[in-house]
Enzyme design. Structure first.
Site, PDB file in Angstrom:
ATOM      1  N   ARG A  12      -8.673   9.471 -25.367  1.00 34.01           N
ATOM      2  CA  ARG A  12      -7.249   9.908 -25.013  1.00 34.01           C
ATOM      3  C   ARG A  12      -6.763   9.304 -23.684  1.00 34.01           C
ATOM      4  NH1 ARG A  12      -8.496  11.411 -29.328  1.00 34.01           N
ATOM      5  NH2 ARG A  12      -7.819  13.434 -30.373  1.00 34.01           N
ATOM      6  N   GLY A  39     -12.051  25.338  -2.418  1.00 35.38           N
ATOM      7  CA  GLY A  39     -10.929  25.340  -3.126  1.00 35.38           C
ATOM      8  C   GLY A  39     -10.356  24.447  -3.813  1.00 35.38           C
ATOM      9  N   CYS A 187      -6.664  29.344   5.286  1.00 33.48           N
ATOM     10  CA  CYS A 187      -6.972  30.226   4.465  1.00 33.48           C
ATOM     11  C   CYS A 187      -7.563  31.495   5.108  1.00 33.48           C
ATOM     12  CB  CYS A 187      -7.948  29.818   3.378  1.00 33.48           C
ATOM     13  SG  CYS A 187      -7.248  28.315   2.379  1.00 33.48           S
ATOM     14  N   CYS A 258       0.299   4.170  17.307  1.00 31.26           N
ATOM     15  CA  CYS A 258      -0.710   5.296  16.625  1.00 31.26           C
ATOM     16  C   CYS A 258      -2.101   4.608  17.203  1.00 31.26           C
ATOM     17  CB  CYS A 258      -0.698   5.182  15.024  1.00 31.26           C
ATOM     18  SG  CYS A 258      -1.977   6.252  14.379  1.00 31.26           S
ATOM     19  N   CYS A 261      -4.330   3.877  13.835  1.00 33.30           N
ATOM     20  CA  CYS A 261      -3.916   2.600  12.865  1.00 33.30           C
ATOM     21  C   CYS A 261      -2.920   1.692  13.500  1.00 33.30           C
ATOM     22  CB  CYS A 261      -3.309   3.030  11.414  1.00 33.30           C
ATOM     23  SG  CYS A 261      -1.808   4.053  11.598  1.00 33.30           S
TER      24      CYS A 261
END
Length: 263
Positions: A12, A39, A187, A258, A261
């Site tokens: 598929r 999670g 959380c 930055c 980067c």
């Protein structure tokens, strides 16, 4: 070439023109590091193993607790007090024999980053704390490894792709230059619903698969680029509101100054 069994199992996916046999071979040959087996890491690892990713490294130093079970769907009460990476690797290896799953049963640090990142094609940040996120972002920029970031609290989630191979790609540090400005909620402080994590994890897995099969595209302001749902777009922060069932996209910009980067 794919075996007859693989052609049948992944039929598929292979029939999709943007995947095909070459895409499925790319998945089989891919090596992916998943940081955090909670999670987000639970469904992400399931989806990637099920898609036929050849090698998964699962990194997590935490043990399973009772309060994890409503959202960390691979675990049961019999797994409580056992290491998350070890348990997930054992179950995934049993369920998906085509994939090689290796557990890293400790928290990722700089030494582990420097060891594993040169070996992998992609990193998924499924961690739940900001310091780990900064560490992974820095390591991926240093080693020029694409990074798919996911986070969720309460009814809200976010997802971002960082691709240091592209000179125009912003990084997580461009978005949150210091920990003082980064979101501090998690959380443990404001709670979470499992389906919200599943949605963000599904998006992370989708982005990872598209990166692996090479179907990526830099985000820009043109309508043509923004209407290409099959392509990974860098510099796009995706925010999900589970109460309104709405997604919002915000365009980021690489920050020249930055410290991670920038040049």
């Amino acid at each position: 070439m794919l075996t007859t069994q693989e052609q049948l199992k992944y039929s598929r996916q292979i029939m999709m023109t943007k995947v095909g046999e070459q895409g499925q071979l790319a998945l089989r040959n891919a090596r992916v590091l998943i940081v955090g087996v909670g999670g987000l890491g639970n469904p992400v690892s399931l989806y990637l193993a099920a898609a036929g990713v050849g090698t998964l490294y699962l990194a997590d130093g935490d043990n399973i607790e009772l309060s994890n079970l409503p959202r960390q769907i691979q675990f049961s009460e019999q797994d409580i007090a056992h290491n998350k990476a070890d348990v997930a690797a054992e179950k995934l290896n049993a369920q998906f024999p085509d994939s090689e799953i290796e557990a890293i049963d400790e928290m990722l640090d700089q030494e582990l980053c420097d060891y594993y990142l040169p070996q992998v094609d992609l990193v998924l940040d499924c961690s739940d704390n900001i310091q780990t996120r900064y560490l992974i972002n820095q390591a991926c920029v240093t080693h020029q490894v694409p990074l798919v970031i996911g986070a969720a609290t309460g009814f809200d989630g976010q997802q971002l792709v960082v691709d240091p191979r592209n000179e125009h790609s912003a990084c997580y540090h461009c978005l949150f230059p210091s920990s003082e400005k980064a979101p501090a909620n998690n959380c443990q402080t404001i709670g979470i619903l499992g389906p919200v994590l599943a949605i963000i994890a599904g998006m992370q897995a989708l982005q990872a698969i598209k990166l692996i099969i090479g179907n990526h595209h830099e985000s820009d302001s043109s309508d043509a680029a923004n209407k290409m749902p099959n392509n990974v777009q860098i510099n796009q922060l995706n925010l999900f509101d589970g109460l309104s069932n709405q997604w919002q996209q915000f365009t980021m910009k690489k920050q020249k100054n930055c410290s991670v980067c920038g040049k």
